[in-house]
Design an enzyme around this catalytic site. Structure first.
Site, short mmCIF file in Angstrom:
data_model
loop_
_atom_site.label_atom_id
_atom_site.label_comp_id
_atom_site.label_asym_id
_atom_site.label_seq_id
_atom_site.Cartn_x
_atom_site.Cartn_y
_atom_site.Cartn_z
N THR A 193 -34.63 20.66 -65.51
CA THR A 193 -35.17 20.89 -66.99
C THR A 193 -34.06 20.94 -67.94
O THR A 193 -33.10 21.37 -67.48
CB THR A 193 -36.11 22.13 -67.12
OG1 THR A 193 -36.66 22.35 -68.38
CG2 THR A 193 -35.34 23.36 -66.95
N ARG A 194 -34.35 20.71 -69.16
CA ARG A 194 -33.52 20.99 -70.38
C ARG A 194 -34.23 21.76 -71.47
O ARG A 194 -33.77 21.42 -72.61
CB ARG A 194 -32.67 19.76 -70.80
CG ARG A 194 -33.50 18.49 -71.04
CD ARG A 194 -33.17 17.21 -71.64
NE ARG A 194 -33.84 16.14 -71.49
CZ ARG A 194 -34.35 15.36 -72.68
NH1 ARG A 194 -33.89 15.92 -73.74
NH2 ARG A 194 -35.21 14.35 -72.56
N HIS A 198 -42.89 25.99 -71.00
CA HIS A 198 -44.31 26.25 -71.73
C HIS A 198 -45.33 26.24 -70.68
O HIS A 198 -44.77 25.88 -69.37
CB HIS A 198 -44.68 25.23 -72.97
CG HIS A 198 -44.38 23.96 -72.72
ND1 HIS A 198 -44.94 23.26 -71.46
CD2 HIS A 198 -43.75 22.64 -73.22
CE1 HIS A 198 -44.79 21.99 -71.62
NE2 HIS A 198 -44.03 21.59 -72.35
N HIS A 201 -45.04 23.31 -68.00
CA HIS A 201 -44.08 23.33 -66.91
C HIS A 201 -44.24 24.11 -65.98
O HIS A 201 -44.29 23.98 -64.70
CB HIS A 201 -42.55 23.72 -67.53
CG HIS A 201 -41.98 22.97 -68.86
ND1 HIS A 201 -41.80 23.30 -69.83
CD2 HIS A 201 -41.69 21.63 -68.73
CE1 HIS A 201 -41.22 22.38 -70.64
NE2 HIS A 201 -41.56 21.39 -70.06
N ARG A 287 -43.11 13.30 -66.75
CA ARG A 287 -43.45 12.38 -67.38
C ARG A 287 -42.48 11.90 -68.41
O ARG A 287 -41.74 12.82 -69.03
CB ARG A 287 -44.73 12.66 -68.35
CG ARG A 287 -45.40 11.27 -68.98
CD ARG A 287 -46.42 12.10 -70.03
NE ARG A 287 -46.87 10.94 -70.77
CZ ARG A 287 -46.29 10.52 -72.10
NH1 ARG A 287 -45.33 11.41 -72.42
NH2 ARG A 287 -46.80 9.89 -72.86
#
Lengths: 383, 78
Positions: A193-194, A198, A201, A287
């Protein structure tokens, strides 16, 4: 058993003891090439095996294969060229076969054997890696700003380099491998992740975790484009999420110092390979993973994995989720029968706008504890 | 300076014509454009399994493992 390192062997190019002392002394006499923080992170990732089987920056043969075949010259899958760019002035009298000292802030951090010095076509590089020559793409823009020559060859790390502020969370591949074994985990899913987390996730992480022994949450720290979340915000947000909503014995949080390239599908495979080296057996592919703007189709990063039957890490493609007021929780289109009127779509852009305006995102999008942490930062975004 | 090749390099291996025809029929209507593409895909899948079976588990010495465990304890991971 945790994942076998990519290429079969976990690379270790970290020099210690007497050999290190000798190489430090030798470095003082060598031609010096100053590197950026991004290159320093690549050096570290090579040395500690995160980029196994790479033992150094790509030589021209491997570079061409990576560019055109998405594989190294020995057929090992590899999608992102890990290269060291130099100018003719920086290179000076250095010839192929020479050793050089790579310095950061004037201090030697690695010694590199220059096996190959070669020119490159930046447009061709951009088209192959980023699928566009558009300088508005952040990765392409960076490519165009690089120097005219590339040098390749193996390196040895002689001085520890790390990304300041996150030492507590900086585990290298050998360490996560031992950790997973100590925990008795045989199947481990990695989440790259970057962003701050939320509910979407959290949903994909927990959906994946349901079927494996453990979850590695592995955000990138290092260079990111303007408007992305700052590293310390991401880390603080995850600390809050894990503290309040994750079982302690099934999740590991660690950061990876590696620049984002925004290369979409190719970078998705790269992210998976790197996590394989950390011992993970599964990898969640988002996605539009590692995408930016409209340069890649939303599921291109899923499709590319079909070209790598020999990748050695299982990609997990988890459908887009949303909050359904009727179901009363996070669901996806496959498991929720209710109409659009009940569905709350979670948009990262929308959340970002709320945070910019100092507003707390609703609980149907973000955990309140996470939102509070993010809002505590005066400016949570990269400028 | 290194030489630069622009295209992927290929070589030829022989398979029985009967097998070729069987594969040709098999891949009709699939995503495989030709027999070569299918054979490459299958070989890569098989080769990696053989490689995996041949290699040793982990490259750490016991001393290194102990050092790592100590660090993980210190950081609160275990």
């Amino acid at each position: 058993m945790v994942s076998r390192p990519h290429g079969g062997r976990l690379v270790n190019r970290v020099v210690s003891g007497r050999r290190r002392e000798a190489l430090l002394a030798e470095a003082r006499e060598l031609h010096k090439i100053e590197v950026s923080m991004d290159i320093a992170s690549d050096i570290r990732n090579i040395a500690y095996g995160a980029y196994s089987p790479l033992t150094g920056f790509l030589t021209s043969d491997d570079y061409e294969h990576v560019l055109h075949d998405m594989r190294l010259s020995d057929d090992t899958p590899w999608t992102i060229p890990i290269v060291l760019d130099v100018s003719r002035e920086e290179l000076g009298d250095v010839r192929e076969g020479d050793d050089v000292a790579l310095t950061l802030g004037g201090e030697a951090i690695a010694i590199m054997r220059v096996e190959d010095i070669y020119g490159w076509d930046k447009e061709e590089h951009a088209r192959s890696v980023y699928k566009t020559k558009d300088p508005a793409h952040p990765g392409v823009r960076k490519t165009y700003g690089m120097k005219e020559l590339l040098i390749g060859g193996p390196l040895d790390l002689i001085k520890e380099v790390s990304y300041a502020g996150f030492e507590k969370y900086s585990l290298n591949p050998a360490e996560t491998r031992v950790l997973f074994k100590e925990k008795g985990w045989k199947t481990i899913v990695a989440f790259q992740t970057r962003n701050v987390p939320h509910l979407g996730h959290e949903y994909v992480q927990k959906a994946a975790l349901t079927f494996v022994d453990g979850l590695l949450i592995h955000p990138l720290v290092g260079w990111k484009k303007r408007g992305d979340y700052r590293d310390e915000v991401i880390v603080a947000a995850y600390e809050a999420l894990i503290k309040h909503y994750y079982p302690r014995d099934s999740v590991v949080f660690s950061v990876l110092w590696m620049q984002m390239r925004y290369a979409g599908p190719r970078e998705a495979v790269h992210h998976a390979i790197v996590r394989k080296n950390f011992g993970c057996t599964h990898f969640i592919v988002g996605r539009d993973h590692a995408g930016v703007g409209n340069y890649y189709g939303p599921y291109e990063a899923w499709d590319i994995f079909s070209e790598f039957p020999d990748l050695g890490i299982t990609p997990l493609f988890i459908r887009e989720s949303f909050y359904c007021r009727k179901c009363g929780g996070m669901v996806n289109a496959k498991i929720c029968p209710h109409g659009d009127e009940y569905r709350v779509r979670i948009s990262g852009t929308k959340i970002r706008q709320m945070i910019m305006a100092g507003k707390k995102p609703p609980e149907t999008m973000m955990r309140p504890e996470v939102a509070e942490v993010v809002l505590r930062f005066k400016n949570p975004f990269v400028e | 300076m290194g030489s630069r090749s622009r295209k992927s390099k290929y070589t030829t291996v022989s398979i029985p014509v009967t097998l070729y025809n069987r594969i040709k029929k098999l891949i009709e209507g699939t995503g495989f454009a030709n027999v070569s593409q299918f054979v490459i895909y299958v070989l890569r899948e098989v080769v990696v399994e053989y490689e995996r079976a041949k290699e040793a588990e982990e490259p750490f010495s016991e001393e290194e493992r102990e050092r790592i465990i100590e660090k993980l304890r210190r950081l609160g991971y275990i």
